[in-house]
Write a protein that holds these residues in place. Structure first.
Motif, PDB file in Angstrom:
ATOM      1  N   LEU A 168     -30.339   3.967   9.292  1.00  0.00           N
ATOM      2  CA  LEU A 168     -29.161   3.489   9.891  1.00  0.00           C
ATOM      3  C   LEU A 168     -28.586   2.200   9.200  1.00  0.00           C
ATOM      4  O   LEU A 168     -28.856   1.182   9.581  1.00  0.00           O
ATOM      5  CB  LEU A 168     -29.534   3.075  11.285  1.00  0.00           C
ATOM      6  CG  LEU A 168     -30.274   4.389  12.126  1.00  0.00           C
ATOM      7  CD1 LEU A 168     -30.767   3.878  13.405  1.00  0.00           C
ATOM      8  CD2 LEU A 168     -29.035   5.593  12.405  1.00  0.00           C
ATOM      9  N   ILE A 222     -24.141  13.599  13.605  1.00  0.00           N
ATOM     10  CA  ILE A 222     -23.798  12.189  13.711  1.00  0.00           C
ATOM     11  C   ILE A 222     -23.595  11.799  15.200  1.00  0.00           C
ATOM     12  O   ILE A 222     -24.013  10.762  15.787  1.00  0.00           O
ATOM     13  CB  ILE A 222     -22.210  11.855  13.266  1.00  0.00           C
ATOM     14  CG1 ILE A 222     -22.380  12.024  11.620  1.00  0.00           C
ATOM     15  CG2 ILE A 222     -21.750  10.652  13.735  1.00  0.00           C
ATOM     16  CD1 ILE A 222     -22.966  10.616  11.055  1.00  0.00           C
ATOM     17  N   GLN A 223     -23.362  13.105  16.031  1.00  0.00           N
ATOM     18  CA  GLN A 223     -23.324  12.749  17.677  1.00  0.00           C
ATOM     19  C   GLN A 223     -24.735  12.500  18.072  1.00  0.00           C
ATOM     20  O   GLN A 223     -24.776  11.727  18.921  1.00  0.00           O
ATOM     21  CB  GLN A 223     -22.633  13.993  18.220  1.00  0.00           C
ATOM     22  CG  GLN A 223     -21.290  14.252  18.040  1.00  0.00           C
ATOM     23  CD  GLN A 223     -20.721  15.568  18.171  1.00  0.00           C
ATOM     24  OE1 GLN A 223     -21.324  16.353  18.570  1.00  0.00           O
ATOM     25  NE2 GLN A 223     -19.160  15.636  18.299  1.00  0.00           N
ATOM     26  N   GLU A 263     -25.941   0.201   8.827  1.00  0.00           N
ATOM     27  CA  GLU A 263     -24.900  -0.285   9.348  1.00  0.00           C
ATOM     28  C   GLU A 263     -23.745  -0.941   8.688  1.00  0.00           C
ATOM     29  O   GLU A 263     -24.198  -1.858   7.618  1.00  0.00           O
ATOM     30  CB  GLU A 263     -25.053  -0.688  10.876  1.00  0.00           C
ATOM     31  CG  GLU A 263     -26.025  -0.217  11.690  1.00  0.00           C
ATOM     32  CD  GLU A 263     -25.487   0.994  12.224  1.00  0.00           C
ATOM     33  OE1 GLU A 263     -24.542   1.611  12.138  1.00  0.00           O
ATOM     34  OE2 GLU A 263     -26.282   1.910  12.916  1.00  0.00           O
ATOM     35  N   HIS A 315     -20.232   2.505   7.711  1.00  0.00           N
ATOM     36  CA  HIS A 315     -21.542   2.838   8.012  1.00  0.00           C
ATOM     37  C   HIS A 315     -21.936   3.845   6.840  1.00  0.00           C
ATOM     38  O   HIS A 315     -21.271   4.561   6.226  1.00  0.00           O
ATOM     39  CB  HIS A 315     -21.664   3.452   9.426  1.00  0.00           C
ATOM     40  CG  HIS A 315     -21.553   2.695  10.550  1.00  0.00           C
ATOM     41  ND1 HIS A 315     -21.927   1.267  10.583  1.00  0.00           N
ATOM     42  CD2 HIS A 315     -20.821   2.869  11.662  1.00  0.00           C
ATOM     43  CE1 HIS A 315     -21.308   0.966  11.637  1.00  0.00           C
ATOM     44  NE2 HIS A 315     -20.780   1.790  12.324  1.00  0.00           N
ATOM     45  N   ASP A 329     -22.791  10.071   5.979  1.00  0.00           N
ATOM     46  CA  ASP A 329     -21.465   9.459   5.889  1.00  0.00           C
ATOM     47  C   ASP A 329     -21.580   9.534   4.295  1.00  0.00           C
ATOM     48  O   ASP A 329     -22.307   9.800   3.752  1.00  0.00           O
ATOM     49  CB  ASP A 329     -21.476   8.161   6.614  1.00  0.00           C
ATOM     50  CG  ASP A 329     -21.826   7.944   7.882  1.00  0.00           C
ATOM     51  OD1 ASP A 329     -20.777   8.471   8.782  1.00  0.00           O
ATOM     52  OD2 ASP A 329     -22.796   7.394   8.345  1.00  0.00           O
ATOM     53  N   HIS A 374     -24.972   6.208   7.325  1.00  0.00           N
ATOM     54  CA  HIS A 374     -26.154   7.111   8.009  1.00  0.00           C
ATOM     55  C   HIS A 374     -26.794   7.959   7.016  1.00  0.00           C
ATOM     56  O   HIS A 374     -25.672   8.773   6.314  1.00  0.00           O
ATOM     57  CB  HIS A 374     -25.639   7.387   9.159  1.00  0.00           C
ATOM     58  CG  HIS A 374     -25.348   6.540  10.211  1.00  0.00           C
ATOM     59  ND1 HIS A 374     -24.126   6.445  10.929  1.00  0.00           N
ATOM     60  CD2 HIS A 374     -25.890   5.317  10.498  1.00  0.00           C
ATOM     61  CE1 HIS A 374     -24.022   5.415  11.808  1.00  0.00           C
ATOM     62  NE2 HIS A 374     -25.095   4.675  11.499  1.00  0.00           N
ATOM     63  N   ILE A 421     -26.971  11.195  16.599  1.00  0.00           N
ATOM     64  CA  ILE A 421     -27.692   9.656  16.150  1.00  0.00           C
ATOM     65  C   ILE A 421     -27.061   8.779  17.315  1.00  0.00           C
ATOM     66  O   ILE A 421     -27.565   7.689  17.727  1.00  0.00           O
ATOM     67  CB  ILE A 421     -26.969   9.157  14.855  1.00  0.00           C
ATOM     68  CG1 ILE A 421     -27.719   9.809  13.735  1.00  0.00           C
ATOM     69  CG2 ILE A 421     -27.098   7.543  14.638  1.00  0.00           C
ATOM     70  CD1 ILE A 421     -27.224   9.552  12.414  1.00  0.00           C
ATOM     71  N   ARG A 422     -25.751   9.062  17.782  1.00  0.00           N
ATOM     72  CA  ARG A 422     -25.209   8.106  18.569  1.00  0.00           C
ATOM     73  C   ARG A 422     -25.585   8.259  20.094  1.00  0.00           C
ATOM     74  O   ARG A 422     -25.701   7.314  20.811  1.00  0.00           O
ATOM     75  CB  ARG A 422     -23.799   8.388  18.807  1.00  0.00           C
ATOM     76  CG  ARG A 422     -22.835   8.087  17.473  1.00  0.00           C
ATOM     77  CD  ARG A 422     -21.342   8.693  17.305  1.00  0.00           C
ATOM     78  NE  ARG A 422     -20.716   8.071  16.252  1.00  0.00           N
ATOM     79  CZ  ARG A 422     -19.545   8.763  15.707  1.00  0.00           C
ATOM     80  NH1 ARG A 422     -19.242   9.822  16.575  1.00  0.00           N
ATOM     81  NH2 ARG A 422     -18.982   8.414  14.829  1.00  0.00           N
ATOM     82  N   GLY A 423     -26.238   9.483  20.550  1.00  0.00           N
ATOM     83  CA  GLY A 423     -26.646   9.499  21.890  1.00  0.00           C
ATOM     84  C   GLY A 423     -27.854  10.359  21.880  1.00  0.00           C
ATOM     85  O   GLY A 423     -28.328  10.605  23.219  1.00  0.00           O
TER      86      GLY A 423
END
Length: 245
Positions: free
Chosen positions: A99, A32-33, A101, A210, A135, A212, A35-37
């Protein structure tokens, strides 16, 4: 965490197999981290739309480069179970992150993965996907739906449905009368192995949550892919360390 003969029999009968908690909470959190960055996600995003025009976002790649997604794709809990289900050596085909959302994630129309992959030159449907819930996947946020046993129909005709490629709607409607619809609700870290000819789809995400997911796709190593330069066979998928994620 390797599959039993009963698991394989159930997979062959139903076209899919759900394995709870194949990935730990810590491994899921690291994905997950990413995906965010992560650079891979930021540089490989693709946008398409469903039949109602809602956007569907995903990333796609075919190479293993030593990142967290490659570590998961070569994890023995994945690769060795893919080998067990295929009954032979496996080759990595591609990975993708979906993704979906909250409030904006569009639907995926009914399709078979081999409906796409046939047109990419793979001669046989000896292929499968490994779907990882990052998720919680519920009916509320558009979890995967499958038609149980529909892989036995063989490859259906596919064509344009909205901005996607989907299976022949009339044939899908007939298949829905013959095959049970299963909503694949999943906890984070759970994995769904499913056959390349299994009919599946997912609804739009109208919820506050979300959804994901990470999908790894494999082919039998001895499944030739026709290209402009003749037949090619991908290298057998390497098997990494179990704690590399």
């Amino acid at each position: 965490m390797y599959l039993s003969k009963d698991d394989v029999q159930r997979y062959n009968q139903d076209g899919f197999l759900l394995v709870p908690d194949l990935f730990s909470a810590g491994e899921v959190q690291r994905m997950i981290q990413e995906i965010r960055g992560g650079e891979r996600i930021a540089s490989a995003e693709i946008n398409t739309s469903d039949s109602l025009g809602m956007k569907v976002k995903l990333t796609y790649w075919e190479n293993l480069i030593g990142d967290i997604w490659s570590a998961a794709s070569t994890c023995p809990r994945v690769v060795n179970n893919v080998r067990i289900l295929l009954g032979e050596e496996a080759a990595f085909f591609h990975g993708k992150v979906m993704l979906k959302e909250a409030h904006t994630g569009g639907a995926w129309e009914w399709h078979q993965d081999y409906g796409y992959w046939y047109d990419q030159g793979f001669m046989y449907p000896r292929m499968l996907s490994v779907f990882v819930a990052l998720d919680a996947a519920t009916q509320l946020n558009g979890c995967l739906r499958v038609l149980k046993g529909s892989h036995k129909l063989g490859r259906l005709s596919h064509g344009a449905v909205g901005g996607q490629t989907g299976a022949d709607p009339a044939r899908v409607a007939a298949a829905e009368e013959l095959h049970e619809t299963v909503h694949c609700e999943m906890t984070p870290g759970s994995v769904l192995f499913f056959d390349s000819n299994l009919l599946h789809c997912s609804s739009a995400n109208d919820s506050d949550f979300h959804r994901h997911s990470f999908i790894m796709c494999y082919s039998a190593w001895d499944n030739p892919q026709q290209t402009e330069n003749g037949f090619v066979r991908r290298e057998p998928c390497p098997v990494g360390a179990d704690d590399s994620i």
